[in-house]
Design a protein around this motif. Sequence first.
Motif, PDB file in Angstrom:
ATOM      1  N   ARG A  10       0.875  -1.166   0.000  1.00 37.26           N
ATOM      2  CA  ARG A  10       0.000   0.000   0.000  1.00 37.26           C
ATOM      3  C   ARG A  10       0.913   1.217   0.000  1.00 37.26           C
ATOM      4  O   ARG A  10       1.668   1.445   0.938  1.00 37.26           O
ATOM      5  N   LEU A  11       0.871   1.966  -1.094  1.00 35.39           N
ATOM      6  CA  LEU A  11       1.710   3.147  -1.252  1.00 35.39           C
ATOM      7  C   LEU A  11       0.817   4.357  -1.474  1.00 35.39           C
ATOM      8  O   LEU A  11      -0.009   4.355  -2.380  1.00 35.39           O
ATOM      9  N   ALA A  12       1.015   5.361  -0.648  1.00 36.24           N
ATOM     10  CA  ALA A  12       0.229   6.590  -0.753  1.00 36.24           C
ATOM     11  C   ALA A  12      -1.270   6.285  -0.786  1.00 36.24           C
ATOM     12  O   ALA A  12      -2.017   6.896  -1.543  1.00 36.24           O
ATOM     13  N   VAL A  18       4.170  -5.432  -7.192  1.00 29.39           N
ATOM     14  CA  VAL A  18       5.447  -5.321  -7.894  1.00 29.39           C
ATOM     15  C   VAL A  18       5.985  -6.729  -8.097  1.00 29.39           C
ATOM     16  O   VAL A  18       6.011  -7.522  -7.157  1.00 29.39           O
ATOM     17  N   ALA A  19       6.427  -7.021  -9.307  1.00 30.62           N
ATOM     18  CA  ALA A  19       7.016  -8.314  -9.616  1.00 30.62           C
ATOM     19  C   ALA A  19       8.503  -8.129  -9.901  1.00 30.62           C
ATOM     20  O   ALA A  19       8.881  -7.351 -10.778  1.00 30.62           O
ATOM     21  N   ALA A  41       8.138  -0.258   4.095  1.00 32.14           N
ATOM     22  CA  ALA A  41       8.659   1.085   4.339  1.00 32.14           C
ATOM     23  C   ALA A  41       9.785   1.411   3.363  1.00 32.14           C
ATOM     24  O   ALA A  41       9.860   2.535   2.846  1.00 32.14           O
ATOM     25  N   LEU A  42      10.641   0.444   3.084  1.00 28.88           N
ATOM     26  CA  LEU A  42      11.714   0.676   2.124  1.00 28.88           C
ATOM     27  C   LEU A  42      11.150   0.919   0.726  1.00 28.88           C
ATOM     28  O   LEU A  42      11.573   1.849   0.032  1.00 28.88           O
ATOM     29  N   VAL A  46      11.630   4.281  -1.690  1.00 26.78           N
ATOM     30  CA  VAL A  46      12.083   4.242  -3.079  1.00 26.78           C
ATOM     31  C   VAL A  46      11.022   4.857  -3.983  1.00 26.78           C
ATOM     32  O   VAL A  46      11.330   5.638  -4.891  1.00 26.78           O
ATOM     33  N   ASP A  47       9.768   4.547  -3.715  1.00 26.07           N
ATOM     34  CA  ASP A  47       8.667   5.097  -4.505  1.00 26.07           C
ATOM     35  C   ASP A  47       8.649   6.621  -4.419  1.00 26.07           C
ATOM     36  O   ASP A  47       8.556   7.308  -5.434  1.00 26.07           O
ATOM     37  N   ALA A  48       8.790   7.144  -3.220  1.00 26.75           N
ATOM     38  CA  ALA A  48       8.737   8.596  -3.020  1.00 26.75           C
ATOM     39  C   ALA A  48       9.947   9.302  -3.619  1.00 26.75           C
ATOM     40  O   ALA A  48       9.853  10.475  -3.998  1.00 26.75           O
TER      41      ALA A  48
END
Length: 74
Positions: A10-12, A18-19, A41-42, A46-48
């Motif tokens: 769950r991001l934002a 993700v594969a 969290a990692l 990376v996403d942000a």
Amino acid sequence: MKHLRKRSFRLAGHRTSVALEAEFWAVLDALAATRGLSLAALVAEVDAARPVPDLPLASALRVHALAQAGQDRG
């Protein structure tokens, strides 16, 4: 042929999957553990930090894993 392993996060506030190859997940899991973070969290960090928001998250994670592995060697 290597098989991809899919993980969901769950991001934002949005669910995403993700594969990646198992070897990349292993590096990311170890990095998260070393930093005292959950894998989620990692991945969120990376996403942000993606310099180009439409760069695929899987690509950003692979580059991050490779960059960290390179730092560990040098």
